[in-house]
Design a protein around this motif. Structure first.
Motif, mmCIF file in Angstrom:
data_model
loop_
_atom_site.group_PDB
_atom_site.id
_atom_site.type_symbol
_atom_site.label_atom_id
_atom_site.label_comp_id
_atom_site.label_asym_id
_atom_site.label_seq_id
_atom_site.Cartn_x
_atom_site.Cartn_y
_atom_site.Cartn_z
ATOM 1 N N GLY A 228 25.331 33.575 43.907
ATOM 2 C CA GLY A 228 26.546 33.358 43.133
ATOM 3 C C GLY A 228 27.331 34.639 42.952
ATOM 4 O O GLY A 228 26.787 35.742 43.036
ATOM 5 N N GLN B 34 21.680 39.490 42.117
ATOM 6 C CA GLN B 34 22.601 38.377 42.356
ATOM 7 C C GLN B 34 23.488 38.746 43.536
ATOM 8 O O GLN B 34 23.843 39.915 43.717
ATOM 9 C CB GLN B 34 23.460 38.088 41.125
ATOM 10 N N ARG C 35 32.509 36.094 38.705
ATOM 11 C CA ARG C 35 32.987 34.782 38.245
ATOM 12 C C ARG C 35 31.897 33.963 37.567
ATOM 13 O O ARG C 35 32.159 33.231 36.611
ATOM 14 C CB ARG C 35 33.526 33.988 39.441
ATOM 15 N N ASN C 36 30.681 34.039 38.088
ATOM 16 C CA ASN C 36 29.579 33.218 37.586
ATOM 17 C C ASN C 36 28.375 34.119 37.323
ATOM 18 O O ASN C 36 27.427 34.166 38.124
ATOM 19 C CB ASN C 36 29.223 32.110 38.589
ATOM 20 N N ASP C 37 28.414 34.822 36.250
ATOM 21 C CA ASP C 37 27.376 35.788 35.903
ATOM 22 C C ASP C 37 26.057 35.071 35.646
ATOM 23 O O ASP C 37 25.946 34.253 34.728
ATOM 24 C CB ASP C 37 27.823 36.572 34.666
ATOM 25 N N ALA C 38 25.054 35.380 36.449
ATOM 26 C CA ALA C 38 23.750 34.743 36.281
ATOM 27 C C ALA C 38 22.923 35.401 35.184
ATOM 28 O O ALA C 38 21.926 34.833 34.737
ATOM 29 C CB ALA C 38 22.978 34.801 37.605
#
Length: 683
Positions: free
Chosen positions: A279, A253, A283-286
């Motif tokens: 991403g 990521q 903040r926006n853990d995939a």
């Protein structure tokens, strides 16, 4: 970039392209390629300094057609024509021609997007070669191509270039390059060039450091995660060298959509089982660890961005990943550490690069203490002076015994040396020099400083203390032999004021021949310069100051000033009689060759040293000061007695420096040995 990228790069740049097809010629005519100074140097196989020299010396050198004042761009056809006119050999590889066309097809900000579109096209040709063969022969292939690429590469991250596809003719050139070097090889070459062009924007992990991290953390891993993967260097290394195996699943990521796409392409073009998501991982853990579709990784490797203040501190208060404490606002690296531990299975390893200050900053001491108490932090390695450090962590398994110590090590000049220390630490065998096991209880103080420099002794071996003491005693004893027996006179020596002459006057009368070095700098200090192993020894100002033999060699060249035995060589701070032959005069040095039947060289050297001002350099005026030095005109026999005294006093100065150095080494060995218990007082 990966080692494979470097290999592909080498293979491509040595190949001569086939003759341009009519379509290639049309593309070249429509889009004129540009090159910078580095490109020109590479094409002509010279250093960048040579290109700068050409621009200054030749009025007909092509003028910039773009770029900036500090990084101008030149027309490639104009540069080729100029090189040809001036008889300078050059070679433009097929890869370089494709790269220049690609770079000219978009502005600098969109270059990454265009490269991503090229990579997606290459992935399509790799996955559906028959479909590409049929489509390339169709008259409307440019209309049908975007849909075919999109269908074959649906697993790629979204691409901004979908709305502005690459010019089809350029893609044909890329396809031709792939036929010769393979789709992965062609894309690696273009990525290499892209990274060079954007070196200030892209933070790439050094290849040797990437290889070290994956060997330490990924051996045998079936799933490897890099939550800040950049262009995928670490993930490529994890699978490319077999550390994790060809069948390992690679997850990545990155906050930058463009580089995330390039990372995915580099992995997929090599046939790896990979998923890269754009991403911000904090903040926006995939890949949230509680999601069953993406099980915990066997290993996490990461080279995160350092010193980012806007990493989401306010938004992530209370996040379940912060099992070791809420990362302070100014400690984003400790957020990445805990992110990695949250995503690795129990018993799995995390290898993460950290700024050197993260090991000792006060705001992060609570988290460091918790990492130590739970046994999560296993080793801290200093890879280079000033950082970065490599932290090796292991997610504790429930109920396992916690370690009582961690490993700290300094890699020195060889990052791979820490791997030896780590293997020895695991085997509980003797650690190599530069590594030490430190008890955790000794670190858990008010600072919780885990920096290796805090716990490692300097790189000295206290077993050499007796030998150092003997060297010091010998150096001190030798000083007395160098003290000349000088008589104190109340009214001055007889005839001392009879006649004096400057060195310049002595030169005019034939008593001294003066030569100055023709070198402004050593060739090795010039950008692009090389030093020949079989060249000539060169006497430098440092050699003259220390009284040592020549320490450097330079290529043979006309006009160099050779030094003979008995010559006086002077720098801005000292002068010394040369005892050997065969060397040439280095930069900022002057040579004084005396008439042997009228002037004693040691006598002259003593007065030149005095004129130098007791070691106070006067930049740019050493030659003038030496020529103005005044020397009494005495009989040769008298000169020799004075010269002998001057020589012994100079030997005394050298001996004092040697004794001081030996004394400092002795004291340092003694203090270090007493502090860490390797030495103790007798009796």
């Amino acid at each position: 970039m990966s080692h494979d990228a470097q290999a592909d790069n080498t293979a491509d740049t040595t190949a001569r392209p086939a003759a341009a097809s009519p379509l290639e010629a049309a593309v070249e005519a429509a889009v004129e390629a540009t090159v910078n100074a580095g490109d020109i140097a590479r094409l002509a196989d010279v250093g960048r300094a040579a290109v700068s020299n050409w621009r200054r010396r030749y009025e007909d050198f092509p003028q910039p057609v773009g770029g900036t004042a500090s990084s101008p761009l030149f027309s490639l056809p104009e540069v080729e024509a100029w090189l040809r006119r001036n008889g300078k050999s050059f070679e433009v590889s097929q890869g370089d021609r494709v790269w220049q066309r690609l770079r000219a097809s978009a502005d600098d900000l969109r270059l990454g997007e265009v490269l991503g579109e090229v990579g997606a096209f290459l992935l399509y040709t790799l996955r559906d070669p028959d479909g590409w063969k049929r489509l390339s022969a169709a008259p409307d292939f440019a209309v049908r191509l975007p849909r075919a690429v999109a269908e074959a590469t649906a697993d790629l991250p979204p691409r901004a270039g979908d709305e502005t596809p690459v010019e089809p003719g350029l893609l044909r050139l890329v396809a031709g390059m792939a036929e010769r070097h393979g789709a992965a090889g062609a894309f690696e070459f273009l990525c290499e060039r892209y990274a060079e062009a954007h070196s200030r924007r892209l933070a790439l992990t050094r290849p040797d450091v990437a290889a070290l991290m994956t060997r330490l953390a990924c051996t045998g891993a079936r799933t490897v995660l890099d939550p800040a993967c950049g262009m995928g260097t670490l993930l490529l290394d994890a699978a490319g060298d077999g550390a994790a195996g060809d069948e390992a699943r690679l997850l990545g990521q990155d906050a930058n959509e463009t580089v995330a796409l390039l990372a995915a392409l580099r992995l997929l073009l090599r046939g790896r089982d990979a998923r890269v998501v754009p991403g911000d991982a904090l903040r926006n853990d995939a890949f949230p660890p509680d999601r069953p579709v993406d099980a915990l990784a066997d290993a996490v490797v990461c080279d995160p961005p350092f010193n980012e203040r806007a990493w989401g501190h306010e938004d992530l208060i209370g996040d379940p990943r912060w099992q070791y404490g809420m990362p302070p606002r100014g400690e984003p690296e400790l957020a990445w550490v805990q992110h990695g531990l949250a995503h690795v299975r129990p018993g799995g390893l995390v290898a993460i690069l950290m700024p050197g200050a993260a090991a000792s900053r006060r705001p992060g001491r609570r988290i460091r203490a918790n990492l130590l108490r739970t046994g999560a932090l296993r080793a801290v390695f200093t890879l280079a002076p000033g950082g970065p450090d490599l932290w090796l962590l292991r997610r504790p398994e429930p109920g396992e015994r916690q370690p009582g110590a961690i490993l700290v090590a300094d890699a020195g000049d060889d990052p791979a040396s820490v791997e030896t220390a780590w293997r020895a630490h695991l085997a509980e065998t003797e650690l190599p020099h530069g590594g030490r096991t430190v008890r955790i209880i000794d670190i858990l103080d008010d600072e919780v400083d885990v920096s290796p420099a805090r716990h490692l002794s300097p790189r000295i071996d206290t077993r050499g203390f007796p030998a150092a003491g003997e060297r010091f005693r010998e150096a001190v004893a030798a000083l007395a032999d160098d003290v000349p027996d000088l008589e104190v006179l109340t009214g001055g020596a007889a005839g001392w004021d009879a006649s004096w002459a400057t060195v310049a006057e002595m030169a005019r009368s034939g008593l001294v021949t003066i030569r100055h070095s023709t070198l402004r700098a050593l060739p090795a200090d010039v950008p692009g310069g090389e030093v020949s192993e079989g060249g000539m020894p060169v006497l430098t100002a440092d050699d003259v100051a220390a009284g040592t033999a020549p320490s450097r060699r330079i290529p043979r060249a006309p006009g160099l000033v050779a030094v003979r035995r008995g010559d006086v060589v002077a720098s801005a701070v000292t002068a010394r009689v040369v005892a050997g032959e065969g060397a040439v005069l280095g930069p900022h040095l002057s040579l004084f060759r005396v008439h042997p039947e009228k002037v004693d060289p040691e006598f002259l050297a003593g007065f030149l040293r005095y004129a130098a001002g007791g070691g106070r350099p006067h930049l740019g005026s050493s030659r003038v000061e030496a020529r103005r030095a005044r020397v009494p005109q005495l009989p040769l026999a008298v000169q020799r007695t004075y010269g002998s005294a001057f020589r012994r006093l100079l030997a005394l100065e050298d001996g004092l420096r040697e004794a001081a150095a030996a004394g400092e080494a002795l004291a340092r060995l003694g203090v270090e040995g007493l502090v860490d218990g390797r030495l103790r007082p007798r009796g």
